[in-house]
Design an enzyme around this catalytic site. Structure first.
Site, PDB file in Angstrom:
ATOM      1  N   HIS A  36       9.357  24.296   9.530  1.00 17.39           N
ATOM      2  CA  HIS A  36       9.772  25.015  11.441  1.00 17.39           C
ATOM      3  C   HIS A  36       9.240  26.532  11.501  1.00 17.39           C
ATOM      4  O   HIS A  36       8.788  26.269  12.336  1.00 17.39           O
ATOM      5  CB  HIS A  36      10.428  24.511  11.603  1.00 17.39           C
ATOM      6  CG  HIS A  36      10.545  24.500  12.971  1.00 17.39           C
ATOM      7  ND1 HIS A  36      10.856  22.742  13.629  1.00 17.39           N
ATOM      8  CD2 HIS A  36      11.643  25.030  14.107  1.00 17.39           C
ATOM      9  CE1 HIS A  36      11.138  22.959  15.238  1.00 17.39           C
ATOM     10  NE2 HIS A  36      11.867  24.703  15.394  1.00 17.39           N
ATOM     11  N   GLU A  70      12.961  30.640  21.675  1.00 18.70           N
ATOM     12  CA  GLU A  70      13.207  31.176  23.223  1.00 18.70           C
ATOM     13  C   GLU A  70      13.091  32.667  23.300  1.00 18.70           C
ATOM     14  O   GLU A  70      13.253  33.447  24.559  1.00 18.70           O
ATOM     15  CB  GLU A  70      14.427  30.667  23.487  1.00 18.70           C
ATOM     16  CG  GLU A  70      14.944  29.253  23.957  1.00 18.70           C
ATOM     17  CD  GLU A  70      14.489  28.237  22.391  1.00 18.70           C
ATOM     18  OE1 GLU A  70      15.563  28.658  21.512  1.00 18.70           O
ATOM     19  OE2 GLU A  70      14.347  27.471  22.402  1.00 18.70           O
ATOM     20  N   GLU A  94      12.517  27.287   4.220  1.00 18.38           N
ATOM     21  CA  GLU A  94      13.815  25.989   4.683  1.00 18.38           C
ATOM     22  C   GLU A  94      13.412  24.425   5.364  1.00 18.38           C
ATOM     23  O   GLU A  94      13.492  23.833   5.034  1.00 18.38           O
ATOM     24  CB  GLU A  94      14.871  26.642   5.629  1.00 18.38           C
ATOM     25  CG  GLU A  94      15.911  27.323   4.751  1.00 18.38           C
ATOM     26  CD  GLU A  94      16.823  28.040   5.269  1.00 18.38           C
ATOM     27  OE1 GLU A  94      17.977  27.880   6.893  1.00 18.38           O
ATOM     28  OE2 GLU A  94      18.033  28.603   4.653  1.00 18.38           O
ATOM     29  N   THR A  95      12.351  25.026   6.078  1.00 16.58           N
ATOM     30  CA  THR A  95      11.561  23.736   6.675  1.00 16.58           C
ATOM     31  C   THR A  95      10.534  24.893   7.488  1.00 16.58           C
ATOM     32  O   THR A  95      10.305  25.473   7.390  1.00 16.58           O
ATOM     33  CB  THR A  95      12.112  23.325   8.269  1.00 16.58           C
ATOM     34  OG1 THR A  95      11.864  22.834   8.659  1.00 16.58           O
ATOM     35  CG2 THR A  95      13.564  24.745   8.654  1.00 16.58           C
ATOM     36  N   ARG A 150      18.743  43.225   4.612  1.00 16.83           N
ATOM     37  CA  ARG A 150      17.440  43.664   5.724  1.00 16.83           C
ATOM     38  C   ARG A 150      18.679  43.508   7.231  1.00 16.83           C
ATOM     39  O   ARG A 150      18.191  44.461   8.228  1.00 16.83           O
ATOM     40  CB  ARG A 150      16.676  42.729   6.052  1.00 16.83           C
ATOM     41  CG  ARG A 150      15.053  43.541   4.861  1.00 16.83           C
ATOM     42  CD  ARG A 150      14.265  42.630   5.065  1.00 16.83           C
ATOM     43  NE  ARG A 150      14.042  43.057   3.693  1.00 16.83           N
ATOM     44  CZ  ARG A 150      13.402  41.949   2.808  1.00 16.83           C
ATOM     45  NH1 ARG A 150      15.178  41.944   2.453  1.00 16.83           N
ATOM     46  NH2 ARG A 150      13.011  42.905   0.886  1.00 16.83           N
ATOM     47  N   PHE A 198       9.330  43.788  18.461  1.00 17.52           N
ATOM     48  CA  PHE A 198       9.384  42.465  17.039  1.00 17.52           C
ATOM     49  C   PHE A 198      10.877  42.723  16.548  1.00 17.52           C
ATOM     50  O   PHE A 198      10.055  43.337  15.456  1.00 17.52           O
ATOM     51  CB  PHE A 198       8.236  42.053  16.231  1.00 17.52           C
ATOM     52  CG  PHE A 198       8.717  40.851  15.999  1.00 17.52           C
ATOM     53  CD1 PHE A 198       8.190  39.688  16.362  1.00 17.52           C
ATOM     54  CD2 PHE A 198       8.672  40.874  14.697  1.00 17.52           C
ATOM     55  CE1 PHE A 198       8.272  38.435  15.575  1.00 17.52           C
ATOM     56  CE2 PHE A 198       7.887  39.371  13.956  1.00 17.52           C
ATOM     57  CZ  PHE A 198       8.006  38.505  14.035  1.00 17.52           C
ATOM     58  N   ILE A 249      14.728  32.412   8.699  1.00 14.68           N
ATOM     59  CA  ILE A 249      14.939  31.983   7.230  1.00 14.68           C
ATOM     60  C   ILE A 249      13.106  30.966   6.962  1.00 14.68           C
ATOM     61  O   ILE A 249      13.479  29.996   7.144  1.00 14.68           O
ATOM     62  CB  ILE A 249      15.665  31.676   6.363  1.00 14.68           C
ATOM     63  CG1 ILE A 249      17.404  32.138   7.195  1.00 14.68           C
ATOM     64  CG2 ILE A 249      15.475  31.264   4.667  1.00 14.68           C
ATOM     65  CD1 ILE A 249      17.979  32.223   6.425  1.00 14.68           C
TER      66      ILE A 249
HETATM   67  N1  RBF Z   1      15.959  28.995  14.953  1.00 17.82           N
HETATM   68  C1  RBF Z   1      15.556  30.241  14.214  1.00 17.82           C
HETATM   69  O1  RBF Z   1      16.278  31.664  15.321  1.00 17.82           O
HETATM   70  N2  RBF Z   1      15.747  31.158  13.147  1.00 17.82           N
HETATM   71  C2  RBF Z   1      15.756  29.941  12.435  1.00 17.82           C
HETATM   72  O2  RBF Z   1      15.319  29.446  10.925  1.00 17.82           O
HETATM   73  C3  RBF Z   1      15.654  28.295  13.083  1.00 17.82           C
HETATM   74  N3  RBF Z   1      15.201  27.443  11.930  1.00 17.82           N
HETATM   75  C4  RBF Z   1      14.862  26.017  12.686  1.00 17.82           C
HETATM   76  C5  RBF Z   1      14.859  24.821  11.907  1.00 17.82           C
HETATM   77  C6  RBF Z   1      14.564  23.360  12.999  1.00 17.82           C
HETATM   78  C7  RBF Z   1      14.405  22.094  12.076  1.00 17.82           C
HETATM   79  C8  RBF Z   1      14.827  23.785  14.193  1.00 17.82           C
HETATM   80  C9  RBF Z   1      14.686  22.693  15.041  1.00 17.82           C
HETATM   81  C10 RBF Z   1      15.493  24.669  14.880  1.00 17.82           C
HETATM   82  C11 RBF Z   1      15.175  25.948  14.225  1.00 17.82           C
HETATM   83  N4  RBF Z   1      15.515  27.388  15.138  1.00 17.82           N
HETATM   84  C12 RBF Z   1      16.048  28.187  14.399  1.00 17.82           C
HETATM   85  C13 RBF Z   1      15.729  27.342  16.591  1.00 17.82           C
HETATM   86  C14 RBF Z   1      14.046  27.232  17.713  1.00 17.82           C
HETATM   87  O3  RBF Z   1      14.138  28.754  17.783  1.00 17.82           O
HETATM   88  C15 RBF Z   1      15.006  27.009  18.969  1.00 17.82           C
HETATM   89  O4  RBF Z   1      16.029  27.224  19.246  1.00 17.82           O
HETATM   90  C16 RBF Z   1      14.910  25.177  18.977  1.00 17.82           C
HETATM   91  O5  RBF Z   1      13.571  25.178  18.314  1.00 17.82           O
HETATM   92  C17 RBF Z   1      14.661  24.986  20.162  1.00 17.82           C
HETATM   93  O6  RBF Z   1      15.377  23.457  20.756  1.00 17.82           O
END
Ligand code: RBF
Length: 165
Positions: free
Chosen positions: A97, A67, A94-95, A136, A122, A91
């Protein structure tokens, strides 16, 4: 210097602009907030240290790094804001994503910076694990928030140098 050796809080400070009349917005992702709060604090204190006034620094939170683009875009659209700093931590590993988030945010921030013709920085950490993030965020490698704020200051100065005559 490789990025692994870089201290994010050490930078050249020659010829910095007067930013006492500049306005900054800092957009902070709440995901991994134990880290993003430290990044915010680094960015905020660096802006103050180099001449920004507290009343000229605004903060807005977004749920996660994904967002950041829209949050930063809203601030960047405001005429009175000179630069926006987007802060988050994604990170890796981890996934899967993280790939989508990192690419989307990097691209999104680049786009809104160009669209709004102002610096949108950024300030997103993309570490492999939490330990690298801690290093960091005010740890052994300095603070990415400090570096993001200094980047904003320098870009604001460059813009004035080019356009204000
Ligand atoms: N948002 C982050 O700022 N850092 C993350 O490491 C991060 N990991 C996510 C992992 C998964 C599986 C999901 C579903 C979301 C993650 N998000 C993370 C949130 C993402 O930026 C966002 O707010 C959501 O996906 C909105 O629903």
């Amino acid at each position: 210097m490789s990025s692994a050796d870089k201290n994010l809080s050490v930078f050249s400070t020659n010829d910095l602009p007067d930013i006492s009349n500049k306005k900054f917005a800092i957009v902070v992702a709440e995901w991994n907030d134990e880290i993003t709060e430290k990044l915010f604090e680094g960015a905020y204190q660096t802006l103050l240290q180099y001449g920004a006034l507290a009343q000229n620094i605004e903060r807005g939170n977004v749920p996660g790094s994904f967002e950041l683009t829209l949050g930063a875009h809203w601030y960047a659209q405001r005429e009175d804001i000179d630069a926006v700093i987007a802060i988050g931590v994604v990170i890796q590993g981890e996934t899967k994503h993280n790939d989508y988030i990192n690419h989307a945010v990097a691209q999104g921030i680049t786009n809104i910076s160009i669209q709004n013709n102002k610096p949108v920085i950024f300030g997103v950490l993309t570490p492999n694990n939490m330990e690298q993030a801690i290093d960091r965020a005010g740890g052994v490698h300095g603070n990415k928030g400090d570096e993001a704020a200094m980047t904003a200051i320098k870009m604001v100065g460059l813009k004035d140098k080019i356009f204000v005559r």
